[in-house]
Design a protein around this motif. Structure first.
Motif, PDB file in Angstrom:
ATOM      1  N   HIS A  68       0.585  -1.373  -0.240  1.00  0.00           N
ATOM      2  CA  HIS A  68      -0.293   0.030  -0.279  1.00  0.00           C
ATOM      3  C   HIS A  68       1.171   1.688   0.211  1.00  0.00           C
ATOM      4  N   PHE A  69       0.429   2.291  -1.164  1.00  0.00           N
ATOM      5  CA  PHE A  69       1.415   3.744  -0.980  1.00  0.00           C
ATOM      6  C   PHE A  69       1.034   3.928   0.473  1.00  0.00           C
ATOM      7  N   ASN A  70       2.343   4.280   1.324  1.00  0.00           N
ATOM      8  CA  ASN A  70       2.632   4.556   2.988  1.00  0.00           C
ATOM      9  C   ASN A  70       3.877   5.817   2.710  1.00  0.00           C
ATOM     10  N   PRO A  71       4.005   6.333   2.212  1.00  0.00           N
ATOM     11  CA  PRO A  71       4.999   7.593   2.552  1.00  0.00           C
ATOM     12  C   PRO A  71       5.231   7.943   4.003  1.00  0.00           C
ATOM     13  N   GLU A  72       4.139   7.773   4.900  1.00  0.00           N
ATOM     14  CA  GLU A  72       4.134   7.981   6.160  1.00  0.00           C
ATOM     15  C   GLU A  72       4.959   7.254   6.736  1.00  0.00           C
ATOM     16  N   LYS A  73       4.798   5.612   6.480  1.00  0.00           N
ATOM     17  CA  LYS A  73       5.890   4.651   7.949  1.00  0.00           C
ATOM     18  C   LYS A  73       4.092   4.680   8.852  1.00  0.00           C
ATOM     19  N   VAL A  74       3.140   4.669   8.122  1.00  0.00           N
ATOM     20  CA  VAL A  74       2.112   4.117   9.971  1.00  0.00           C
ATOM     21  C   VAL A  74       1.733   3.132   9.468  1.00  0.00           C
ATOM     22  N   ASP A  75       0.890   2.860  10.247  1.00  0.00           N
ATOM     23  CA  ASP A  75      -0.437   1.441   9.546  1.00  0.00           C
ATOM     24  C   ASP A  75      -1.469   2.080   8.841  1.00  0.00           C
ATOM     25  N   HIS A  76      -2.057   0.825   9.250  1.00  0.00           N
ATOM     26  CA  HIS A  76      -3.074   0.644   8.197  1.00  0.00           C
ATOM     27  C   HIS A  76      -4.414   1.042   8.513  1.00  0.00           C
ATOM     28  N   GLY A  77      -5.337   2.121   8.056  1.00  0.00           N
ATOM     29  CA  GLY A  77      -6.178   2.085   9.291  1.00  0.00           C
ATOM     30  C   GLY A  77      -7.457   2.047   7.998  1.00  0.00           C
ATOM     31  N   HIS A  78      -8.236   3.163   8.574  1.00  0.00           N
ATOM     32  CA  HIS A  78      -9.733   3.207   7.825  1.00  0.00           C
ATOM     33  C   HIS A  78      -9.402   4.855   7.352  1.00  0.00           C
ATOM     34  N   PRO A  79     -10.564   4.942   6.148  1.00  0.00           N
ATOM     35  CA  PRO A  79      -9.588   6.177   5.248  1.00  0.00           C
ATOM     36  C   PRO A  79     -10.398   7.392   6.366  1.00  0.00           C
ATOM     37  N   ASN A  80     -11.067   7.662   7.386  1.00  0.00           N
ATOM     38  CA  ASN A  80     -11.246   8.491   8.398  1.00  0.00           C
ATOM     39  C   ASN A  80     -10.168   8.550   8.965  1.00  0.00           C
ATOM     40  N   SER A 114       1.388  12.160  -3.704  1.00  0.00           N
ATOM     41  CA  SER A 114       0.576  11.922  -5.447  1.00  0.00           C
ATOM     42  C   SER A 114       0.616  10.665  -5.713  1.00  0.00           C
ATOM     43  N   ILE A 115      -0.758  10.088  -6.612  1.00  0.00           N
ATOM     44  CA  ILE A 115      -1.009   8.994  -6.687  1.00  0.00           C
ATOM     45  C   ILE A 115      -0.983   8.730  -7.932  1.00  0.00           C
ATOM     46  N   ILE A 116      -0.326   9.708  -8.921  1.00  0.00           N
ATOM     47  CA  ILE A 116      -0.111   9.669 -10.468  1.00  0.00           C
ATOM     48  C   ILE A 116       0.954   8.604 -10.406  1.00  0.00           C
ATOM     49  N   GLY A 117       0.955   7.317 -11.425  1.00  0.00           N
ATOM     50  CA  GLY A 117       1.821   6.829 -11.277  1.00  0.00           C
ATOM     51  C   GLY A 117       2.257   5.158 -10.948  1.00  0.00           C
ATOM     52  N   ARG A 118       1.348   5.979  -9.773  1.00  0.00           N
ATOM     53  CA  ARG A 118       0.514   4.248  -8.622  1.00  0.00           C
ATOM     54  C   ARG A 118      -0.659   3.616  -9.181  1.00  0.00           C
ATOM     55  N   ALA A 119      -0.223   2.377  -8.683  1.00  0.00           N
ATOM     56  CA  ALA A 119      -1.333   0.719  -9.152  1.00  0.00           C
ATOM     57  C   ALA A 119      -2.618   1.145  -8.307  1.00  0.00           C
ATOM     58  N   VAL A 120      -3.854   1.041  -8.343  1.00  0.00           N
ATOM     59  CA  VAL A 120      -4.905   0.531  -7.604  1.00  0.00           C
ATOM     60  C   VAL A 120      -5.429  -1.142  -7.280  1.00  0.00           C
ATOM     61  N   VAL A 121      -5.184  -1.356  -6.756  1.00  0.00           N
ATOM     62  CA  VAL A 121      -5.484  -2.100  -6.795  1.00  0.00           C
ATOM     63  C   VAL A 121      -6.637  -2.710  -5.528  1.00  0.00           C
ATOM     64  N   LEU A 122      -7.760  -3.687  -6.375  1.00  0.00           N
ATOM     65  CA  LEU A 122      -9.025  -4.024  -5.744  1.00  0.00           C
ATOM     66  C   LEU A 122      -8.581  -5.785  -5.232  1.00  0.00           C
ATOM     67  N   HIS A 123      -8.955  -6.032  -3.882  1.00  0.00           N
ATOM     68  CA  HIS A 123      -8.257  -6.983  -3.414  1.00  0.00           C
ATOM     69  C   HIS A 123      -9.889  -8.250  -3.363  1.00  0.00           C
ATOM     70  N   GLU A 124      -9.924  -9.591  -2.835  1.00  0.00           N
ATOM     71  CA  GLU A 124     -10.464 -10.598  -2.974  1.00  0.00           C
ATOM     72  C   GLU A 124     -11.032 -10.628  -1.401  1.00  0.00           C
ATOM     73  N   LYS A 125     -11.121  -9.440  -0.885  1.00  0.00           N
ATOM     74  CA  LYS A 125     -11.692 -10.169   0.872  1.00  0.00           C
ATOM     75  C   LYS A 125     -12.235  -8.126   0.825  1.00  0.00           C
ATOM     76  N   ALA A 126     -12.478  -8.207   2.488  1.00  0.00           N
ATOM     77  CA  ALA A 126     -12.899  -6.623   3.299  1.00  0.00           C
ATOM     78  C   ALA A 126     -12.224  -6.563   3.997  1.00  0.00           C
ATOM     79  N   ASP A 127     -11.169  -5.422   4.098  1.00  0.00           N
ATOM     80  CA  ASP A 127     -11.118  -4.386   4.112  1.00  0.00           C
ATOM     81  C   ASP A 127     -11.110  -4.509   5.927  1.00  0.00           C
ATOM     82  N   ASP A 128     -10.280  -4.879   7.013  1.00  0.00           N
ATOM     83  CA  ASP A 128     -10.215  -5.389   7.675  1.00  0.00           C
ATOM     84  C   ASP A 128     -10.203  -3.279   9.150  1.00  0.00           C
ATOM     85  N   PHE A 129      -9.888  -2.987   7.728  1.00  0.00           N
ATOM     86  CA  PHE A 129      -8.770  -1.493   8.934  1.00  0.00           C
ATOM     87  C   PHE A 129      -7.964  -1.372   9.651  1.00  0.00           C
ATOM     88  N   GLY A 130      -7.246  -2.898  10.165  1.00  0.00           N
ATOM     89  CA  GLY A 130      -6.396  -2.594  10.946  1.00  0.00           C
ATOM     90  C   GLY A 130      -6.509  -3.046  12.419  1.00  0.00           C
TER      91      GLY A 130
END
Length: 172
Positions: free
Chosen positions: A83-95, A131-147
């Motif tokens: 996942h695009f993570n330039p701040e080097k933090v844990d995964h989470g919910h969009p909010n 910036s997300i330009i030039g990066r990939a979007v990925v759709l996964h096989e399961k729901a995200d549990d938001f960490g």
């Protein structure tokens, strides 16, 4: 054949990119074995990005939807990196205040196998460090549990499983 088609579409999109300051929108064409879609990214007020589009081909339910660090789909979705993570933090919910920049949550497919997407995100950008330009979007096989689960992958990937469709974000 699918890998070649994804790579060619991705190369064409990225090659069309001239100067991100001239345009304030981008597009990704998602391709998978049975899944395809088009997602548009448009800058809106306050430096936020509106994400709109349609994806078809998945059973009814929710599936993880993320921007990944690399725009490399030459080996299919597996070569798009983490996942695009330039701040080097844990995964989470969009909010959440703490989340990967690329954590866009889940998309919901209806009974007809269609996901209509329309939301605004405050972390992704079409220019600068996020910036997300030039990066990939990925759709996964399961729901995200938001960490938020005890699964070992939860705080890294949202335990969203394998990758079913992807594409490279570019300026048209």
């Amino acid at each position: 054949m699918l890998k070649l088609a994804v790579a060619l579409v991705s190369v064409a999109i990225v090659a069309a990119h001239h100067d991100v300051d001239e345009k304030h929108s981008a597009t990704v064409f998602l391709l998978g074995t049975d899944v395809h879609g088009t997602i548009n990214f448009n800058e809106v007020e306050g430096g936020k990005v509106r994400v709109q589009g349609t994806i078809t081909g998945m059973p009814a339910g929710e599936y993880g939807f993320h921007v990944h660090e690399k725009g490399d789909v030459s080996g299919g979705c597996a070569t798009a990196g983490a996942h695009f993570n330039p701040e080097k933090v844990d995964h989470g919910h969009p909010n959440d205040k703490v989340r990967h920049v690329g954590d866009l949550g889940n998309v919901r497919f209806n009974e007809q196998g269609v996901a209509d997407i329309d939301f605004v995100d405050s972390q992704i950008s079409l220019r600068g460090a996020h910036s997300i330009i030039g990066r990939a979007v990925v759709l996964h096989e399961k729901a995200d549990d938001f960490g938020r689960s005890d699964h070992p992958d939860s705080r890294k990937t949202g335990n969203a499983g394998g990758r079913v469709a992807c594409g490279v974000i570019g300026i048209l």
